[in-house]
Design a protein around this motif. Sequence first.
Motif, PDB file in Angstrom:
ATOM      1  N   THR A 671      22.283  14.344  28.123  1.00 49.64           N
ATOM      2  CA  THR A 671      23.703  14.341  27.775  1.00 49.64           C
ATOM      3  C   THR A 671      24.401  15.452  28.529  1.00 49.64           C
ATOM      4  OG1 THR A 671      23.087  13.554  25.568  1.00 49.64           O
ATOM      5  CG2 THR A 671      25.334  14.334  25.861  1.00 49.64           C
ATOM      6  N   TYR A 672      25.306  15.079  29.418  1.00 48.74           N
ATOM      7  CA  TYR A 672      25.926  16.051  30.311  1.00 48.74           C
ATOM      8  C   TYR A 672      27.288  15.535  30.762  1.00 48.74           C
ATOM      9  CZ  TYR A 672      23.767  12.697  33.511  1.00 48.74           C
ATOM     10  OH  TYR A 672      23.384  11.539  34.131  1.00 48.74           O
ATOM     11  N   GLY A 673      28.094  16.455  31.285  1.00 47.53           N
ATOM     12  CA  GLY A 673      29.378  16.065  31.842  1.00 47.53           C
ATOM     13  C   GLY A 673      29.275  15.724  33.310  1.00 47.53           C
ATOM     14  N   THR A 674      28.357  16.393  34.010  1.00 50.71           N
ATOM     15  CA  THR A 674      28.120  16.149  35.431  1.00 50.71           C
ATOM     16  C   THR A 674      26.748  16.700  35.774  1.00 50.71           C
ATOM     17  OG1 THR A 674      28.920  16.582  37.685  1.00 50.71           O
ATOM     18  CG2 THR A 674      29.200  18.330  36.077  1.00 50.71           C
ATOM     19  N   ARG A 675      26.180  16.206  36.867  1.00 52.19           N
ATOM     20  CA  ARG A 675      24.941  16.788  37.379  1.00 52.19           C
ATOM     21  C   ARG A 675      25.173  17.532  38.688  1.00 52.19           C
ATOM     22  NH1 ARG A 675      20.154  12.543  35.495  1.00 52.19           N
ATOM     23  NH2 ARG A 675      19.569  13.777  33.659  1.00 52.19           N
ATOM     24  N   GLU A 676      26.420  17.725  39.031  1.00 54.75           N
ATOM     25  CA  GLU A 676      26.753  18.526  40.212  1.00 54.75           C
ATOM     26  C   GLU A 676      26.619  20.012  39.879  1.00 54.75           C
ATOM     27  OE1 GLU A 676      30.565  17.568  41.778  1.00 54.75           O
ATOM     28  OE2 GLU A 676      30.267  15.411  41.646  1.00 54.75           O
ATOM     29  N   ASP A 677      26.233  20.783  40.866  1.00 52.04           N
ATOM     30  CA  ASP A 677      26.140  22.239  40.703  1.00 52.04           C
ATOM     31  C   ASP A 677      27.393  22.864  41.292  1.00 52.04           C
ATOM     32  OD1 ASP A 677      25.256  24.804  40.213  1.00 52.04           O
ATOM     33  OD2 ASP A 677      24.006  24.904  42.009  1.00 52.04           O
ATOM     34  N   PHE A 678      28.365  23.110  40.435  1.00 55.52           N
ATOM     35  CA  PHE A 678      29.620  23.674  40.914  1.00 55.52           C
ATOM     36  C   PHE A 678      30.016  24.869  40.061  1.00 55.52           C
ATOM     37  CE2 PHE A 678      30.919  20.782  37.587  1.00 55.52           C
ATOM     38  CZ  PHE A 678      32.015  21.384  36.987  1.00 55.52           C
ATOM     39  N   LEU A 679      31.018  25.575  40.500  1.00 59.07           N
ATOM     40  CA  LEU A 679      31.442  26.803  39.826  1.00 59.07           C
ATOM     41  C   LEU A 679      32.118  26.486  38.495  1.00 59.07           C
ATOM     42  CD1 LEU A 679      32.017  29.829  39.644  1.00 59.07           C
ATOM     43  CD2 LEU A 679      34.078  29.448  41.005  1.00 59.07           C
ATOM     44  N   ILE A 680      31.539  26.997  37.428  1.00 61.09           N
ATOM     45  CA  ILE A 680      32.174  26.983  36.117  1.00 61.09           C
ATOM     46  C   ILE A 680      32.690  28.401  35.892  1.00 61.09           C
ATOM     47  CG2 ILE A 680      31.831  26.633  33.648  1.00 61.09           C
ATOM     48  CD1 ILE A 680      29.502  24.773  34.372  1.00 61.09           C
ATOM     49  N   PRO A 681      33.999  28.606  35.929  1.00 59.19           N
ATOM     50  CA  PRO A 681      34.524  29.969  35.926  1.00 59.19           C
ATOM     51  C   PRO A 681      34.044  30.840  34.767  1.00 59.19           C
ATOM     52  CG  PRO A 681      36.247  28.438  36.529  1.00 59.19           C
ATOM     53  CD  PRO A 681      35.074  27.614  36.119  1.00 59.19           C
ATOM     54  N   SER A 682      33.650  30.232  33.648  1.00 64.35           N
ATOM     55  CA  SER A 682      33.159  31.062  32.547  1.00 64.35           C
ATOM     56  C   SER A 682      31.871  31.780  32.924  1.00 64.35           C
ATOM     57  CB  SER A 682      32.924  30.210  31.292  1.00 64.35           C
ATOM     58  OG  SER A 682      31.969  29.190  31.525  1.00 64.35           O
ATOM     59  N   ALA A 683      31.182  31.298  33.971  1.00 62.79           N
ATOM     60  CA  ALA A 683      29.973  31.982  34.436  1.00 62.79           C
ATOM     61  C   ALA A 683      30.299  33.203  35.280  1.00 62.79           C
ATOM     62  CB  ALA A 683      29.106  31.019  35.251  1.00 62.79           C
ATOM     63  N   CYS A 684      31.554  33.318  35.701  1.00 64.68           N
ATOM     64  CA  CYS A 684      31.932  34.423  36.581  1.00 64.68           C
ATOM     65  C   CYS A 684      32.015  35.761  35.858  1.00 64.68           C
ATOM     66  CB  CYS A 684      33.292  34.149  37.224  1.00 64.68           C
ATOM     67  SG  CYS A 684      33.299  32.764  38.356  1.00 64.68           S
ATOM     68  N   LEU A 685      32.207  35.700  34.544  1.00 62.05           N
ATOM     69  CA  LEU A 685      32.418  36.914  33.766  1.00 62.05           C
ATOM     70  C   LEU A 685      31.443  36.948  32.601  1.00 62.05           C
ATOM     71  CD1 LEU A 685      36.320  36.804  33.683  1.00 62.05           C
ATOM     72  CD2 LEU A 685      34.910  38.256  35.148  1.00 62.05           C
ATOM     73  N   ASN A 686      31.476  38.026  31.876  1.00 64.56           N
ATOM     74  CA  ASN A 686      30.604  38.180  30.721  1.00 64.56           C
ATOM     75  C   ASN A 686      31.405  37.976  29.439  1.00 64.56           C
ATOM     76  OD1 ASN A 686      28.088  38.673  31.980  1.00 64.56           O
ATOM     77  ND2 ASN A 686      28.735  40.741  32.487  1.00 64.56           N
ATOM     78  N   SER A 687      31.520  39.014  28.624  1.00 62.39           N
ATOM     79  CA  SER A 687      32.174  38.889  27.326  1.00 62.39           C
ATOM     80  C   SER A 687      33.655  38.558  27.438  1.00 62.39           C
ATOM     81  CB  SER A 687      31.998  40.180  26.519  1.00 62.39           C
ATOM     82  OG  SER A 687      32.705  41.247  27.116  1.00 62.39           O
ATOM     83  N   THR A 688      34.288  38.973  28.532  1.00 63.58           N
ATOM     84  CA  THR A 688      35.740  38.802  28.628  1.00 63.58           C
ATOM     85  C   THR A 688      36.161  37.350  28.823  1.00 63.58           C
ATOM     86  OG1 THR A 688      35.584  39.403  30.971  1.00 63.58           O
ATOM     87  CG2 THR A 688      36.223  41.139  29.416  1.00 63.58           C
ATOM     88  N   VAL A 689      35.201  36.429  28.985  1.00 66.70           N
ATOM     89  CA  VAL A 689      35.525  35.007  29.011  1.00 66.70           C
ATOM     90  C   VAL A 689      34.815  34.286  27.874  1.00 66.70           C
ATOM     91  CG1 VAL A 689      33.655  34.142  30.480  1.00 66.70           C
ATOM     92  CG2 VAL A 689      35.968  33.109  30.651  1.00 66.70           C
ATOM     93  N   SER A 690      34.177  35.050  26.997  1.00 68.35           N
ATOM     94  CA  SER A 690      33.399  34.478  25.890  1.00 68.35           C
ATOM     95  C   SER A 690      33.789  35.102  24.568  1.00 68.35           C
ATOM     96  CB  SER A 690      31.896  34.669  26.141  1.00 68.35           C
ATOM     97  OG  SER A 690      31.500  34.063  27.343  1.00 68.35           O
ATOM     98  N   GLY A 691      35.074  35.317  24.368  1.00 67.34           N
ATOM     99  CA  GLY A 691      35.555  35.836  23.093  1.00 67.34           C
ATOM    100  C   GLY A 691      35.229  37.296  22.862  1.00 67.34           C
TER     101      GLY A 691
END
Length: 854
Positions: A671-691
């Motif tokens: 179950t997935y939205g895509t199988r492409e490996d692309f930039l998910i901006p939430s991976a660019c930062l740590n806590s400041t993009v995760s509440g």
Amino acid sequence: MSERATREETVDVVWSGSWVAERLGVALEGDGELQELLGLALRRNPKRAHLLVSNVLGKHVPQRPSVVHGAGFELGERVRALLGDREARRAVVLGYAETATGLGHAVADGLRDAPYLHSTRRPVAGVEQAGGFEEAHSHATSHLLLPEDRDLLAGGGTGADASVLVLVDDEFSTGNTVLNTIRALHALHPRERYVIVALVDMRSAGDRDRLAVFAAEIGARVDLVTRSTGTVALPDGVLERGQALVAEREAEQAIRAEGSAGAVEDTDSAPVIRVDLDWPAGVPDGGRHGFTPAHRAALEAALPAMADRIAAELGDAAGPAPRRVLVLGFEELMYAPLRLGTALEAALGADAEVRYSTTTRSPVLAVDDPGYAIRTRLVFPAHDDPADGPGDRYAYNVAGAGFDAVVAVVDSTADTPELHAPDGLLARLAEHTGHVLLTVLPSYVPATAAPTGVPGTPTPAPERQEPAVLPEPLRGPDFSSYAPEDVGWLLQDLSDTELEAPTEEREEAIQSGGAHYAESLPVEYQPSAEYQALFTAALEASAARIAHAVGTVTETVLAERGPRPVLVSLARAGTPVGVLMRRWAQHRHGLDLPHYAISIVRGRGIDATALRWLAAHHDPADVVFVDGWTGKGAITRELAAAITEFEASGGPAGFDPEISVLADPGGCVRTYGTREDFLIPSACLNSTVSGLISRTVLRADLVGPDDFHGGKFYRELADSDVSGLFLDTIAARFDEVAGQVEAAAKELLAADRAPTWEGWAAVERISEEYGIHDVNLVKPGVGETTRVLLRRVPWKILAKRGAGADLEHIRLLAEQRGVPVEEVDDLPYSCVGLIHPRFTRGATGADGKAVLGA
């Protein structure tokens, strides 16, 4: 409550039965209180056209909760006085669904020491039926008896040794229902005494004689305790004339409704706010399977705090504080909302008027006349997947009653898409009040319930029957910058604990075996202005792409795991994705999905206390685990192994270990939205993009066996927080991609989505090719590579030749940390991050191979 106070509350200048009485000649004859207790209405029913509408039952007519509970409690006290203390302690109380479930419970309260059971029209998978009976005049006749304790109705034996059975109904009209019940139960468990309790006794003289004959026939004493006595005078032909009048009125109303169908009011519906009440673990939501004195004591202790939580939410409402508040129960779920109402009365005091009523299966004609008991009705679809199929349900005297706020109380079985649909109960309520609060109580599952399809097979008691020792979720703004409804964190707050260590020091301790990575936290990377600008640009460029993936994975989950999944994200990378999935479901389908964040630690497994909490509040089969992306699939395998171990150790069964992710470049999940490996901006930062929440912590001196894993809330980073920006930017593109998502989801649902695990094979190859010999130090994919650069000691980055904008932030971070980027071919990912193998401070490895010693 005194009788005088009750009278003052229910008296009306115009009797609410006069409209029916004048048109059909129906009359109530009895004591002076009768017309204060009862009004009249009409219904489309082939067996009995008229309906006695109680003013103190809390079903059709909103009433003060203290009046409703007091009416039943006083009847219970009278039964106790009748039986004497000794017999009262041995009594069992049985109430009738759906109308008298709350009344019977209140009677049991008045008896003080009596266990309670009510009949039900809701079959429960795996629960064996202990009896049943018919209600002749009802629109839905079959009653089931489903006690968890099979000995409850046996009463300890037969004859003189059996307990007294107290039967409670709202009205005693013909006696047929009670006779059917006693006849069925007496054949199984004979006893010498029965007590019938009702608010009103409306039997004819012939029916009274019939009960006396029946009691002599079975050789038992039958007592009757009622509040008021009278009869209903019905002229000849009243049924036919009543049916004709109902048909005439309904036709008129249909014409008016058709004429106003095109009119659109320029008003905004009230928002629906979910309130988590922390219902006490182990306490049933009602008497469907039995309710003991111990349950009663636990509920009484918890009521004030739950009422305070509702009062606080009402106080936080925008605009003036609501003064008229309705607590609205749901069909058979009458007692829990009633007691929440009595507690809310006490909490709000003279500052507000609290009323209580419930929805119902019973169709009744509404006539907006002060001489008629049902002034208005709201119609909405059934929302608990009833055994007799879909159909309309009703809430009476709510529309037009001037309620500033409605607190809707349902059980988790009824918290379905139909409840949240555009024509569902919540939407209908929102049309007629300024504030709608929803609280969902966990549907109690008996310990004896068998798995679906295996009736009669005993299973271990679910965790909700344990003592109330489980901790409660943390929510924003006290913990995280997310809104409280976005996510409940199944974590303990370690914000005041010093857990950070320099990255190089942590890496050396981890690789030397001196510490586990989850025992400390890296120092939070604070991006440069250049990097922050790159994040903002990447977010804007990829927002539609991410929205498409969010919609696709959410639609797949709803199709395969519906009707109302419980989203449980793996903190913390999964949490922004879980919030976005929840927002998609709400935006596109009007669903208000529960969402929690849970800790899983590689090599240590999942948080077992959090799983027990989930099982205590939701059906484990409804839980859908959510993560941001897959790398090589380590967490996928970790979760499957952890769930197996959890169940083997006696934990509640039923959790599906499959993970739903936004991106699955490793081919690790279905179950997935895509199988492409692309930039998910939430991976660019740590806590400041995760509440503003840290990664999770598991350390023996901080986390006990009954504690949640830990986490920190970095309040001091609020000025750098982009968590809301990330969510809002992507959610703004939902409508834009909706059509594409619908097509993509249909295609995925029809496709072979079996995991290929090609990512794992690539990682093993890279580990050997580069002399690392440890797959844990190979982190594939854009997200995992970003983590290597932010949290670990990176050795080098492998970038797929020709990869473009998706790797701009990777190249910038690598440049800032002095890490070489190597362009390679035949890479199934956009990039792979290699953690420095066998790291000690000062080790190099300039030849591009692993450092064998240091």
